[in-house]
Write a protein that holds these residues in place. Structure first.
Motif, PDB file in Angstrom:
ATOM      1  N   ALA A 131     -26.240 -34.807 -17.017  1.00 36.19           N
ATOM      2  CA  ALA A 131     -25.901 -36.203 -17.270  1.00 36.19           C
ATOM      3  C   ALA A 131     -26.951 -37.132 -16.661  1.00 36.19           C
ATOM      4  N   LYS A 132     -27.378 -36.815 -15.456  1.00 33.48           N
ATOM      5  CA  LYS A 132     -28.418 -37.624 -14.810  1.00 33.48           C
ATOM      6  C   LYS A 132     -29.747 -37.511 -15.553  1.00 33.48           C
ATOM      7  N   GLU A 133     -30.049 -36.320 -16.056  1.00 32.63           N
ATOM      8  CA  GLU A 133     -31.275 -36.142 -16.830  1.00 32.63           C
ATOM      9  C   GLU A 133     -31.234 -36.986 -18.104  1.00 32.63           C
ATOM     10  N   ILE A 134     -30.082 -37.019 -18.755  1.00 36.49           N
ATOM     11  CA  ILE A 134     -29.924 -37.830 -19.964  1.00 36.49           C
ATOM     12  C   ILE A 134     -30.071 -39.312 -19.631  1.00 36.49           C
ATOM     13  N   GLN A 135     -29.467 -39.739 -18.537  1.00 37.13           N
ATOM     14  CA  GLN A 135     -29.608 -41.124 -18.111  1.00 37.13           C
ATOM     15  C   GLN A 135     -31.077 -41.463 -17.875  1.00 37.13           C
ATOM     16  N   ALA A 136     -31.823 -40.547 -17.274  1.00 34.17           N
ATOM     17  CA  ALA A 136     -33.248 -40.776 -17.013  1.00 34.17           C
ATOM     18  C   ALA A 136     -34.043 -40.861 -18.315  1.00 34.17           C
ATOM     19  N   LEU A 137     -33.692 -40.032 -19.299  1.00 32.65           N
ATOM     20  CA  LEU A 137     -34.378 -40.097 -20.597  1.00 32.65           C
ATOM     21  C   LEU A 137     -34.146 -41.453 -21.259  1.00 32.65           C
ATOM     22  N   PHE A 138     -32.933 -41.955 -21.158  1.00 29.11           N
ATOM     23  CA  PHE A 138     -32.650 -43.285 -21.695  1.00 29.11           C
ATOM     24  C   PHE A 138     -33.449 -44.361 -20.948  1.00 29.11           C
ATOM     25  N   GLN A 139     -33.470 -44.259 -19.652  1.00 25.05           N
ATOM     26  CA  GLN A 139     -34.168 -45.268 -18.859  1.00 25.05           C
ATOM     27  C   GLN A 139     -35.664 -45.279 -19.148  1.00 25.05           C
ATOM     28  N   GLN A 140     -36.246 -44.118 -19.450  1.00 27.25           N
ATOM     29  CA  GLN A 140     -37.658 -44.048 -19.806  1.00 27.25           C
ATOM     30  C   GLN A 140     -37.954 -44.875 -21.059  1.00 27.25           C
ATOM     31  N   GLU A 141     -36.951 -45.003 -21.924  1.00 23.38           N
ATOM     32  CA  GLU A 141     -37.115 -45.776 -23.157  1.00 23.38           C
ATOM     33  C   GLU A 141     -36.497 -47.170 -23.053  1.00 23.38           C
ATOM     34  N   GLN A 142     -36.250 -47.618 -21.816  1.00 27.63           N
ATOM     35  CA  GLN A 142     -35.653 -48.930 -21.563  1.00 27.63           C
ATOM     36  C   GLN A 142     -34.304 -49.103 -22.276  1.00 27.63           C
ATOM     37  N   ILE A 143     -33.533 -48.028 -22.280  1.00 24.01           N
ATOM     38  CA  ILE A 143     -32.184 -48.064 -22.843  1.00 24.01           C
ATOM     39  C   ILE A 143     -31.202 -48.020 -21.670  1.00 24.01           C
ATOM     40  N   PRO A 144     -30.512 -49.109 -21.363  1.00 31.86           N
ATOM     41  CA  PRO A 144     -29.573 -49.105 -20.239  1.00 31.86           C
ATOM     42  C   PRO A 144     -28.478 -48.062 -20.445  1.00 31.86           C
ATOM     43  N   ALA A 145     -28.196 -47.301 -19.409  1.00 25.90           N
ATOM     44  CA  ALA A 145     -27.183 -46.248 -19.497  1.00 25.90           C
ATOM     45  C   ALA A 145     -26.503 -46.065 -18.150  1.00 25.90           C
ATOM     46  N   SER A 146     -25.186 -45.857 -18.197  1.00 31.66           N
ATOM     47  CA  SER A 146     -24.393 -45.662 -16.985  1.00 31.66           C
ATOM     48  C   SER A 146     -23.667 -44.329 -17.047  1.00 31.66           C
ATOM     49  N   LEU A 147     -23.392 -43.770 -15.870  1.00 32.50           N
ATOM     50  CA  LEU A 147     -22.658 -42.518 -15.779  1.00 32.50           C
ATOM     51  C   LEU A 147     -21.168 -42.796 -15.635  1.00 32.50           C
ATOM     52  N   ASP A 148     -20.350 -41.965 -16.274  1.00 29.17           N
ATOM     53  CA  ASP A 148     -18.901 -42.093 -16.224  1.00 29.17           C
ATOM     54  C   ASP A 148     -18.324 -40.746 -15.784  1.00 29.17           C
ATOM     55  N   SER A 149     -17.648 -40.729 -14.653  1.00 29.08           N
ATOM     56  CA  SER A 149     -17.117 -39.475 -14.120  1.00 29.08           C
ATOM     57  C   SER A 149     -15.605 -39.370 -14.264  1.00 29.08           C
ATOM     58  N   VAL A 150     -15.003 -40.260 -15.074  1.00 28.85           N
ATOM     59  CA  VAL A 150     -13.545 -40.321 -15.167  1.00 28.85           C
ATOM     60  C   VAL A 150     -13.024 -39.943 -16.551  1.00 28.85           C
ATOM     61  N   ARG A 151     -13.674 -40.414 -17.600  1.00 25.46           N
ATOM     62  CA  ARG A 151     -13.121 -40.295 -18.954  1.00 25.46           C
ATOM     63  C   ARG A 151     -13.066 -38.844 -19.424  1.00 25.46           C
ATOM     64  N   GLY A 152     -11.991 -38.514 -20.143  1.00 25.68           N
ATOM     65  CA  GLY A 152     -11.850 -37.194 -20.747  1.00 25.68           C
ATOM     66  C   GLY A 152     -12.533 -37.125 -22.102  1.00 25.68           C
TER      67      GLY A 152
END
Length: 257
Positions: free
Chosen positions: A86-107
């Motif tokens: 999940a963190k790796e995916i967030q980093a890939l988004f950030q490299q392309e200036q795509i804001p992304a947040s992690l969610d540890s609750v949703r099913g």
């Protein structure tokens, strides 16, 4: 490199049905190497900012529907997440200036588990769920998918879960034939996908026949553009299946290799 896919999740009851489309889903695992993880964009998780599920515990199965047969509410899909991915995916988004947040609750909502229950019933593959944002342009949706294309080189299966024709107000219960306008829209879409005609696809609302009937709201169409974006390097689209329920609810599967 593992292909990515757009898959229709149909009605929630698809999880219990036996037809040509569910047969394709049930046989999917036999046709491809077992992925290290599954990354899935669900039409039923909408957010203004890109969300990435980051739970390590088994997911809760979300029954985000009502009025279906009781046994459907007994289906469980307790797959686990993978926070590091999940963190790796967030980093890939950030490299392309795509804001992304992690969610540890949703099913996992039914846009995710209906497909995965049929494809990988053991629920033994880590799953990362991703949201969709209907407020972005079609070109931006494609770019979001493209940002994750490198995951395919790591044996990670990417799925966009939605529906190309998804208009619940126009369903024809008991219909034995496909509604003409649905077939015309999907026919136009097939032509443009096979040609990888991004200019036309990004303007499908204006160019495609019966676009307003087929796509009254975009959240179910967006996963197609997201999955397509992950295949930008090779730009090869293949229609694996297309059928319809209730006259015009499309059950289609596209492969992007």
């Amino acid at each position: 490199m593992i292909p990515s896919f757009f898959m229709a999740h149909g009605a929630p009851s698809l999880a219990l049905e036996h037809n040509d489309y569910t047969a394709l889903l049930k046989n999917f695992a036999a046709g491809y190497p077992k992925p290290r993880a599954i990354v899935l964009f669900s039409a039923h998780w909408e957010s203004r900012e890109q969300q990435v599920s980051a739970s390590s515990a088994p997911y809760e199965t979300i029954y985000d529907f009502s009025g279906f047969q009781p046994e459907l509410y007994q289906v469980q899909y307790p797959a686990s997440g993978e926070p590091e991915l999940a963190k790796e995916i967030q980093a890939l988004f950030q490299q392309e200036q795509i804001p992304a947040s992690l969610d540890s609750v949703r099913g996992l909502d039914h846009g995710a588990w209906v497909l995965l229950h049929l494809m990988y019933p053991a629920a033994d593959i880590p799953v990362i769920a991703l949201s969709v944002n209907r407020h972005l342009s079609n070109a931006e949706q494609y770019r979001i998918g493209k940002a994750l294309s490198s995951l395919r080189e790591k044996d990670i299966l990417i799925i966009g879960s939605g529906g190309t024709v998804h208009n619940l107000r126009r369903l024809e219960w008991g219909a034995s034939q496909t509604t003409d306008w649905a077939a015309q829209f999907d026919g136009w879409l097939e032509e443009k996908l096979n040609a990888w005609d991004l200019d036309s696809l990004f303007q499908y609302e204006q160019l495609a026949p019966y676009a307003k009937e087929a796509v009254p709201t975009p959240e179910h169409f967006i996963p197609l553009l997201l999955a397509m974006g992950t295949g930008d390097a090779n730009r090869t689209a293949s229609l694996m299946h297309r059928s319809y329920q209730y006259g015009n609810l499309s059950l289609s599967c596209w492969k992007f290799a």
